[in-house]
Scaffold this motif. Structure first.
Motif, PDB file in Angstrom:
ATOM      1  N   GLY A 122       0.761  -1.257  -0.035  1.00  0.00           N
ATOM      2  CA  GLY A 122       0.015   0.058   0.145  1.00  0.00           C
ATOM      3  C   GLY A 122       0.912   1.206  -0.002  1.00  0.00           C
ATOM      4  O   GLY A 122       0.384   2.295  -0.401  1.00  0.00           O
ATOM      5  N   GLY A 123       1.818   1.228   0.756  1.00  0.00           N
ATOM      6  CA  GLY A 123       2.746   2.505   0.701  1.00  0.00           C
ATOM      7  C   GLY A 123       3.994   2.828  -0.182  1.00  0.00           C
ATOM      8  O   GLY A 123       4.685   3.606  -0.313  1.00  0.00           O
ATOM      9  N   SER A 126       2.251   3.815  -4.306  1.00  0.00           N
ATOM     10  CA  SER A 126       1.125   5.225  -4.408  1.00  0.00           C
ATOM     11  C   SER A 126       2.233   6.310  -4.025  1.00  0.00           C
ATOM     12  O   SER A 126       1.691   7.276  -4.942  1.00  0.00           O
ATOM     13  N   LEU A 190     -11.319   3.909  -4.725  1.00  0.00           N
ATOM     14  CA  LEU A 190     -11.241   3.439  -3.341  1.00  0.00           C
ATOM     15  C   LEU A 190     -11.402   2.155  -3.173  1.00  0.00           C
ATOM     16  O   LEU A 190     -11.153   1.445  -4.243  1.00  0.00           O
ATOM     17  N   THR A 191     -11.707   1.871  -1.791  1.00  0.00           N
ATOM     18  CA  THR A 191     -11.824   0.315  -1.768  1.00  0.00           C
ATOM     19  C   THR A 191     -12.993   0.144  -1.788  1.00  0.00           C
ATOM     20  O   THR A 191     -14.119   0.943  -1.101  1.00  0.00           O
ATOM     21  N   ARG A 193     -16.919  -0.724  -0.579  1.00  0.00           N
ATOM     22  CA  ARG A 193     -17.754  -0.633   0.328  1.00  0.00           C
ATOM     23  C   ARG A 193     -19.031  -1.525   0.415  1.00  0.00           C
ATOM     24  O   ARG A 193     -19.335  -1.542  -0.785  1.00  0.00           O
ATOM     25  N   PRO A 253      -7.905  11.810  -2.149  1.00  0.00           N
ATOM     26  CA  PRO A 253      -7.003  10.954  -2.971  1.00  0.00           C
ATOM     27  C   PRO A 253      -6.699   9.731  -1.755  1.00  0.00           C
ATOM     28  O   PRO A 253      -5.810   8.439  -1.903  1.00  0.00           O
ATOM     29  N   PHE A 254      -7.017   9.847  -0.344  1.00  0.00           N
ATOM     30  CA  PHE A 254      -6.710   8.910   0.455  1.00  0.00           C
ATOM     31  C   PHE A 254      -7.901   8.313   1.161  1.00  0.00           C
ATOM     32  O   PHE A 254      -7.850   7.675   2.154  1.00  0.00           O
ATOM     33  N   GLY A 255      -9.077   8.477   0.361  1.00  0.00           N
ATOM     34  CA  GLY A 255     -10.180   7.967   0.838  1.00  0.00           C
ATOM     35  C   GLY A 255     -10.931   8.814   2.164  1.00  0.00           C
ATOM     36  O   GLY A 255     -10.395   9.922   2.334  1.00  0.00           O
ATOM     37  N   SER A 256     -11.874   8.171   2.912  1.00  0.00           N
ATOM     38  CA  SER A 256     -12.154   9.002   3.885  1.00  0.00           C
ATOM     39  C   SER A 256     -12.814   7.957   5.030  1.00  0.00           C
ATOM     40  O   SER A 256     -13.299   6.642   4.203  1.00  0.00           O
ATOM     41  N   ARG A 259     -12.119   3.105   6.722  1.00  0.00           N
ATOM     42  CA  ARG A 259     -11.146   2.506   6.062  1.00  0.00           C
ATOM     43  C   ARG A 259     -10.334   3.529   5.047  1.00  0.00           C
ATOM     44  O   ARG A 259      -9.488   3.198   4.033  1.00  0.00           O
ATOM     45  N   CYS A 261      -7.007   5.701   4.332  1.00  0.00           N
ATOM     46  CA  CYS A 261      -5.665   5.507   4.238  1.00  0.00           C
ATOM     47  C   CYS A 261      -4.987   5.426   5.488  1.00  0.00           C
ATOM     48  O   CYS A 261      -4.659   6.544   6.093  1.00  0.00           O
TER      49      CYS A 261
HETATM   50  C1  HEM Z   1       0.669   9.200  -1.730  1.00  0.00           C
HETATM   51  C2  HEM Z   1       0.720   8.091  -0.966  1.00  0.00           C
HETATM   52  C3  HEM Z   1      -0.649   7.259  -0.870  1.00  0.00           C
HETATM   53  C4  HEM Z   1      -1.924   7.246  -1.349  1.00  0.00           C
HETATM   54  C5  HEM Z   1      -2.296   8.255  -2.279  1.00  0.00           C
HETATM   55  C6  HEM Z   1      -2.580   6.339  -0.626  1.00  0.00           C
HETATM   56  C7  HEM Z   1      -4.010   6.323  -0.938  1.00  0.00           C
HETATM   57  C8  HEM Z   1      -4.790   5.219  -0.482  1.00  0.00           C
HETATM   58  C9  HEM Z   1      -6.304   4.874  -0.523  1.00  0.00           C
HETATM   59  C10 HEM Z   1      -7.291   5.819  -1.520  1.00  0.00           C
HETATM   60  C11 HEM Z   1      -6.534   3.872   0.206  1.00  0.00           C
HETATM   61  C12 HEM Z   1      -8.299   3.481   0.290  1.00  0.00           C
HETATM   62  C13 HEM Z   1      -9.018   4.348   1.467  1.00  0.00           C
HETATM   63  C14 HEM Z   1     -10.397   4.176   1.316  1.00  0.00           C
HETATM   64  O1  HEM Z   1     -11.185   3.236   0.617  1.00  0.00           O
HETATM   65  O2  HEM Z   1     -11.127   4.923   1.661  1.00  0.00           O
HETATM   66  C15 HEM Z   1      -5.680   3.656   0.899  1.00  0.00           C
HETATM   67  C16 HEM Z   1      -5.565   2.357   1.877  1.00  0.00           C
HETATM   68  C17 HEM Z   1      -4.564   2.054   2.351  1.00  0.00           C
HETATM   69  N1  HEM Z   1      -3.152   2.457   2.100  1.00  0.00           N
HETATM   70 FE1  HEM Z   1      -2.521   4.280   1.440  1.00  0.00          FE
HETATM   71  N2  HEM Z   1      -1.870   5.795   0.254  1.00  0.00           N
HETATM   72  C18 HEM Z   1      -0.703   6.106   0.418  1.00  0.00           C
HETATM   73  C19 HEM Z   1       0.342   6.179   1.144  1.00  0.00           C
HETATM   74  C20 HEM Z   1       0.379   4.790   1.865  1.00  0.00           C
HETATM   75  C21 HEM Z   1       1.425   4.480   2.851  1.00  0.00           C
HETATM   76  C22 HEM Z   1       2.852   5.304   2.888  1.00  0.00           C
HETATM   77  C23 HEM Z   1       1.026   3.443   3.565  1.00  0.00           C
HETATM   78  C24 HEM Z   1       1.757   2.764   4.611  1.00  0.00           C
HETATM   79  C25 HEM Z   1       3.100   2.697   4.843  1.00  0.00           C
HETATM   80  C26 HEM Z   1      -0.384   2.991   3.111  1.00  0.00           C
HETATM   81  C27 HEM Z   1      -1.022   1.895   3.699  1.00  0.00           C
HETATM   82  C28 HEM Z   1      -2.430   1.837   3.317  1.00  0.00           C
HETATM   83  C29 HEM Z   1      -3.168   0.554   3.955  1.00  0.00           C
HETATM   84  C30 HEM Z   1      -2.782  -0.462   4.706  1.00  0.00           C
HETATM   85  C31 HEM Z   1      -4.321   0.435   3.357  1.00  0.00           C
HETATM   86  C32 HEM Z   1      -5.668  -0.149   3.516  1.00  0.00           C
HETATM   87  C33 HEM Z   1      -6.474   0.347   4.546  1.00  0.00           C
HETATM   88  C34 HEM Z   1      -7.698  -0.437   4.952  1.00  0.00           C
HETATM   89  O3  HEM Z   1      -8.198  -1.235   3.879  1.00  0.00           O
HETATM   90  O4  HEM Z   1      -8.536  -0.430   6.005  1.00  0.00           O
HETATM   91  N3  HEM Z   1      -0.847   4.040   2.147  1.00  0.00           N
HETATM   92  N4  HEM Z   1      -4.540   4.155   0.619  1.00  0.00           N
END
Ligand code: HEM
Length: 325
Positions: A122-123, A126, A190-191, A193, A253-256, A259, A261
């Motif tokens: 995930g990290g 992205s 996004l993920t 729901r 961009p990170f959701g809301s 769940r 990010c």
């Molecule tokens: C620019 C950087 C990043 C972007 C744009 C991004 C974007 C996202 C988005 C859109 C989601 C889905 C959220 C949703 O559906 O509401 C997500 C989930 C997630 N992200 Fe990121 N992310 C970034 C960086 C990171 C980093 C640095 C990490 C960890 C070190 C990370 C770990 C995760 C994980 C574990 C999930 C799943 C959470 C879940 O399903 O409960 N992400 N991310």
């Protein structure tokens, strides 16, 4: 960019995994695994939609998913063993050095392996893909590069690199990041729901148990929300309160919600700081004879949305030579 991101998380300067005896030996091999996993997450598998065809695996995706799943699992086991070994070796003097160390301190259950994989997958792409999109947009519109470097020269000066402390004083740089995330959201849907109860949203009745996809890609291009949405204009964010932290629903961009990010703070800082230093440290241009509008902005839809074609650029240093040592 993804090499940089991976080096921050997993690999040393030589491109080897720590204690290079595990199931993954090289950065190149690991990058292939990441690409394969990202791609397979976004494919349309016929068997998911026509279940009786599923067992035939006509496109071969399931076979590839199983293969990559096994290799990832072996790699994560290797990472965990290696961290556990250092913990044992250091005993009372053990100090957590990275996210895996911290996770091992707070959690010790069967979901731990999957969670470590989530953090790595995930990290990594992205952040790197977002920076790559930002650079692509800057290459198409050199006036953005000029304004950004003017700000950097003014705030940071040409005798050092940008640090995390500078970020709060770089509104234009931050606006480029927001605009990039508006136009190129890494997870366009996004993920998924599922509604837990019957609900009415904006006049639509959505029954309990409905799979809901939030199309942030389209929201980011909605003319009702954004003036000239098809144009890349960081200035639109200057003087506004709109942020990427899940509270402003036109920019997610990170959701809301629950769940959202969990890595958004780290991811955002990583993107801001990498982009700031890339713009501060280098002059970016396209290969000779290529105009901005010729640069392809085609996307590949997978777990994250990346450039379809690799970015080819010409870079020249902007700072004193000794800073590149
Ligand atoms: C620019 C950087 C990043 C972007 C744009 C991004 C974007 C996202 C988005 C859109 C989601 C889905 C959220 C949703 O559906 O509401 C997500 C989930 C997630 N992200 Fe990121 N992310 C970034 C960086 C990171 C980093 C640095 C990490 C960890 C070190 C990370 C770990 C995760 C994980 C574990 C999930 C799943 C959470 C879940 O399903 O409960 N992400 N991310």
């Amino acid at each position: 960019m993804s090499t940089l991101s991976l080096n921050v998380r997993l690999f040393d300067d030589t491109g080897n995994a720590p204690a290079a005896e595990g199931p993954v030996l090289s950065l190149a091999e690991f990058k292939w695994m990441m690409d394969e996993m990202m791609l397979l997450n976004g494919v349309l598998n016929v068997g998911d939609w026509i279940p009786w065809l599923g067992c035939l695996d006509l496109q071969g995706y399931v076979r590839r998913m199983k293969r990559i799943g096994e290799r990832f699992s072996a790699f994560i086991d290797h990472v965990i063993d290696e961290h556990a070994e250092r913990r044992r070796r250091d005993g009372d003097s053990f100090v957590a050095r990275d996210m895996v160390d911290v996770l091992m301190q707070v959690a010790d259950d069967p979901t731990f392996e999957a969670f470590t994989q989530d953090l790595i997958v995930g990290g990594t792409e992205s952040s790197s893909a977002t920076v790559e999109w930002a650079i692509s947009e800057v290459l198409r519109k050199p006036s953005i590069f000029a304004t950004a470097t003017e700000e950097l020269d003014h705030v940071v000066g040409r005798r050092r690199w940008v640090t995390e402390e500078d970020l709060a004083n770089l509104p234009y740089l931050n606006a480029i990041v927001k605009e990039t995330m508006r136009v190129h959201p890494i997870a366009p849907l996004l993920t998924p729901r599922v509604t837990r109860e019957d609900v009415a949203v904006a006049g639509y009745d959505i029954p309990k148990g409905t799979l809901v996809l939030i199309n942030v890609w389209t929201i980011g291009r909605d003319p009702a929300q954004w003036e000239k949405p098809e144009e890349f204009t960081p200035e639109r964010f200057i003087g506004t309160e709109i942020d990427v932290k899940g509270q402003d629903f036109e920019l997610l961009p990170f959701g809301s919600g629950r769940r959202m990010c969990p890595g958004y703070n780290l991811g955002l800082k990583e993107v801001q700081l990498s982009l700031a230093n890339l713009l501060h440290g280098f002059t970016w241009s396209l290969p000779e004879g290529m105009a901005g509008q010729d640069l392809s902005m085609d996307e590949v839809f997978g777990l994250s949305t990346t450039r379809k074609f690799p970015l080819e650029v010409v870079v020249q240093p902007r700072l004193p030579t000794e800073l590149y040592a």
